[in-house]
Scaffold this motif. Structure first.
Motif, PDB file in Angstrom:
ATOM      1  N   VAL A 183       0.839  -1.204   0.000  1.00 16.40           N
ATOM      2  CA  VAL A 183       0.000   0.000   0.000  1.00 16.40           C
ATOM      3  C   VAL A 183       0.872   1.252   0.000  1.00 16.40           C
ATOM      4  O   VAL A 183       0.609   2.216  -0.738  1.00 16.40           O
ATOM      5  N   ALA A 184       1.937   1.237   0.815  1.00 14.63           N
ATOM      6  CA  ALA A 184       2.816   2.406   0.898  1.00 14.63           C
ATOM      7  C   ALA A 184       3.505   2.683  -0.429  1.00 14.63           C
ATOM      8  O   ALA A 184       3.534   3.825  -0.909  1.00 14.63           O
ATOM      9  N   VAL A 185       4.073   1.636  -1.042  1.00 13.69           N
ATOM     10  CA  VAL A 185       4.813   1.817  -2.287  1.00 13.69           C
ATOM     11  C   VAL A 185       3.900   2.267  -3.415  1.00 13.69           C
ATOM     12  O   VAL A 185       4.147   3.290  -4.071  1.00 13.69           O
ATOM     13  N   TYR A 186       2.831   1.516  -3.649  1.00 13.23           N
ATOM     14  CA  TYR A 186       2.018   1.815  -4.831  1.00 13.23           C
ATOM     15  C   TYR A 186       1.082   2.989  -4.600  1.00 13.23           C
ATOM     16  O   TYR A 186       0.643   3.625  -5.568  1.00 13.23           O
ATOM     17  N   GLY A 187       0.780   3.300  -3.337  1.00 10.53           N
ATOM     18  CA  GLY A 187       0.077   4.551  -3.063  1.00 10.53           C
ATOM     19  C   GLY A 187       0.951   5.744  -3.398  1.00 10.53           C
ATOM     20  O   GLY A 187       0.496   6.716  -4.019  1.00 10.53           O
ATOM     21  N   ALA A 188       2.230   5.653  -2.999  1.00  8.05           N
ATOM     22  CA  ALA A 188       3.170   6.729  -3.336  1.00  8.05           C
ATOM     23  C   ALA A 188       3.378   6.827  -4.840  1.00  8.05           C
ATOM     24  O   ALA A 188       3.458   7.927  -5.405  1.00  8.05           O
ATOM     25  N   VAL A 189       3.456   5.673  -5.509  1.00  5.13           N
ATOM     26  CA  VAL A 189       3.627   5.680  -6.964  1.00  5.13           C
ATOM     27  C   VAL A 189       2.442   6.350  -7.639  1.00  5.13           C
ATOM     28  O   VAL A 189       2.602   7.163  -8.568  1.00  5.13           O
ATOM     29  N   ALA A 190       1.226   6.033  -7.179  1.00  5.03           N
ATOM     30  CA  ALA A 190       0.027   6.647  -7.766  1.00  5.03           C
ATOM     31  C   ALA A 190       0.059   8.163  -7.606  1.00  5.03           C
ATOM     32  O   ALA A 190      -0.289   8.908  -8.542  1.00  5.03           O
ATOM     33  N   LEU A 191       0.469   8.634  -6.446  1.00  7.44           N
ATOM     34  CA  LEU A 191       0.576  10.077  -6.230  1.00  7.44           C
ATOM     35  C   LEU A 191       1.627  10.696  -7.153  1.00  7.44           C
ATOM     36  O   LEU A 191       1.424  11.785  -7.707  1.00  7.44           O
ATOM     37  N   LEU A 192       2.740  10.004  -7.321  1.00  6.95           N
ATOM     38  CA  LEU A 192       3.816  10.543  -8.155  1.00  6.95           C
ATOM     39  C   LEU A 192       3.399  10.643  -9.619  1.00  6.95           C
ATOM     40  O   LEU A 192       3.656  11.656 -10.277  1.00  6.95           O
ATOM     41  N   VAL A 193       2.759   9.590 -10.139  1.00  9.61           N
ATOM     42  CA  VAL A 193       2.436   9.594 -11.568  1.00  9.61           C
ATOM     43  C   VAL A 193       1.302  10.570 -11.899  1.00  9.61           C
ATOM     44  O   VAL A 193       1.168  10.999 -13.053  1.00  9.61           O
ATOM     45  N   LYS A 194       0.480  10.930 -10.901  1.00  6.05           N
ATOM     46  CA  LYS A 194      -0.613  11.865 -11.163  1.00  6.05           C
ATOM     47  C   LYS A 194      -0.297  13.285 -10.716  1.00  6.05           C
ATOM     48  O   LYS A 194      -1.104  14.183 -10.932  1.00  6.05           O
ATOM     49  N   ALA A 195       0.869  13.482 -10.106  1.00  6.68           N
ATOM     50  CA  ALA A 195       1.194  14.816  -9.594  1.00  6.68           C
ATOM     51  C   ALA A 195       1.256  15.849 -10.707  1.00  6.68           C
ATOM     52  O   ALA A 195       0.755  16.973 -10.564  1.00  6.68           O
ATOM     53  N   ASP A 196       1.871  15.481 -11.847  1.00 11.27           N
ATOM     54  CA  ASP A 196       1.966  16.450 -12.936  1.00 11.27           C
ATOM     55  C   ASP A 196       0.598  16.768 -13.527  1.00 11.27           C
ATOM     56  O   ASP A 196       0.313  17.911 -13.911  1.00 11.27           O
ATOM     57  N   ASP A 197      -0.300  15.756 -13.592  1.00 12.97           N
ATOM     58  CA  ASP A 197      -1.665  16.008 -14.065  1.00 12.97           C
ATOM     59  C   ASP A 197      -2.400  16.966 -13.126  1.00 12.97           C
ATOM     60  O   ASP A 197      -3.148  17.848 -13.567  1.00 12.97           O
ATOM     61  N   PHE A 198      -2.188  16.780 -11.826  1.00 15.04           N
ATOM     62  CA  PHE A 198      -2.794  17.680 -10.843  1.00 15.04           C
ATOM     63  C   PHE A 198      -2.264  19.099 -11.030  1.00 15.04           C
ATOM     64  O   PHE A 198      -3.028  20.074 -10.988  1.00 15.04           O
ATOM     65  N   GLY A 199      -0.959  19.214 -11.274  1.00 15.57           N
ATOM     66  CA  GLY A 199      -0.372  20.529 -11.510  1.00 15.57           C
ATOM     67  C   GLY A 199      -0.943  21.189 -12.756  1.00 15.57           C
ATOM     68  O   GLY A 199      -1.259  22.393 -12.753  1.00 15.57           O
TER      69      GLY A 199
END
Length: 324
Positions: A183-199
């Motif tokens: 959960v920790a790893v892939y939750g962080a990965v999900a946040l990372l890959v969508k961060a630029d879209d959020f920006g």
């Protein structure tokens, strides 16, 4: 009436005991999970590459597919194997742990070597050369196979750190670690890959200049953030890998290296007037140096002998920095 009260008292006692055991399992799981930091940071840093070149709408579904595969690797395959080894071949855990530590040293050493002596990278295959659906399937399979190696390291490291005595509690703690780190790893990965879209969304819909500036800052900073995470992951791999090797040698009866590092750390802390943190920092640094030296020495062995063998099971996705 007295019988009912006695029964309720017994139920309350059992509930209290169960609550204590759950708290103990959760506490040990958190403590043990922290010991796998090197693998977790590396896994978080490299997994986002599997969505490169694919439609943005497929990023989260891809991460979810890889996460499910990771849970299967840990709970269905590796957990039973780990518990069988723990029950019948406990002496094998230290050598297996040292093999995993050597692999961490190799990965970290190879990344440092490539940073100092860059070579041409082929990069991830883009969607133009394959259909997006086929490329997604290929990426997910490769990621899950590579995750198996990392998960094996995580489970072995975690099992070696569990202090509980009975097999059931050890199994529950190991299962909690497996779920928690995934959960920790892939939750962080999900946040990372969508961060630029959020920006980008903040840039498009932001009513105030400060909001749009924040969005632009997020988009601009993401390459640096990913690079920083990868750098921390490399350092953590070398530190954890080196520490596993030194502790493994100690467990096998070769204490010189561990004792030397321990004495240097104690003397260094005393000389600087520092306390626990200075001792830890010196120990971690020396473990990292040992990990780097061993990792560099392992590069020709791993790339020429071991990587082709692992590639048979990972579809060619294994082998150090390119493993991911």
């Amino acid at each position: 009436m007295s019988g009912l009260l006695a029964l309720l008292d017994d139920v309350a006692a059992i509930a209290k005991l169960a609550s204590t055991q759950v708290d103990d399992i959760a506490g040990q799981a958190a403590k043990v999970g922290a010991k796998t930091a090197g693998v977790l940071i590396d896994d978080t840093a490299v997994t986002p590459k599997y969505v490169t070149g694919l439609p943005a709408a497929r990023e989260i579904p891809i991460v979810w597919k890889i996460a499910r595969g990771s849970i299967f690797n840990k709970l269905i395959v590796l957990l039973p194997v780990a518990m069988l080894l723990d029950a019948f071949l406990p002496w094998l855990l230290t050598p297996l742990l040292m093999i995993g530590g050597g692999y961490l040293c190799f990965e970290g050493g190879e990344k440092v070597w490539h940073a100092l002596f860059p070579h041409k990278e082929h990069g991830p295959q883009q969607a133009e050369t394959l259909s997006a659906a086929h490329l997604e399937t290929q990426r997910v399979k490769g990621a899950i196979k590579t995750d198996f190696i990392l998960s094996a390291e995580i489970m072995t490291i975690a099992l070696s750190q569990i202090e509980a005595g009975d097999a059931l509690t050890r199994g529950l703690i190991l299962g909690a670690v497996a779920v928690g780190v995934t959960v920790a790893v892939y939750g962080a990965v999900a946040l990372l890959v969508k961060a630029d879209d959020f920006g980008l969304r903040l840039i498009r819909v932001g009513r105030f200049g400060a909001v749009r500036a924040l969005g632009a800052g997020i988009v601009k900073s993401m390459p640096t953030v990913l690079t920083l995470i990868a750098t921390i992951g490399t350092a953590a791999m070398l530190w954890v890998g080196g520490a596993i090797i030194t502790h493994g040698l100690l467990d096998l009866g070769w204490s010189w290296l561990y004792e030397t590092i321990h004495h240097v750390a104690i003397d260094g802390a005393a000389a600087t007037g520092g306390a626990g943190f200075v001792t830890w920092a010196i120990t971690a640094t020396l473990d990292g140096v040992i990990g780097l030296a061993l990792g560099v020495l392992l590069i020709p062995v791993a790339t020429r002998l071991i990587a082709p063998f692992i590639g048979l099971f990972t579809g060619g996705d294994a082998g150090g920095g390119e493993a991911h």
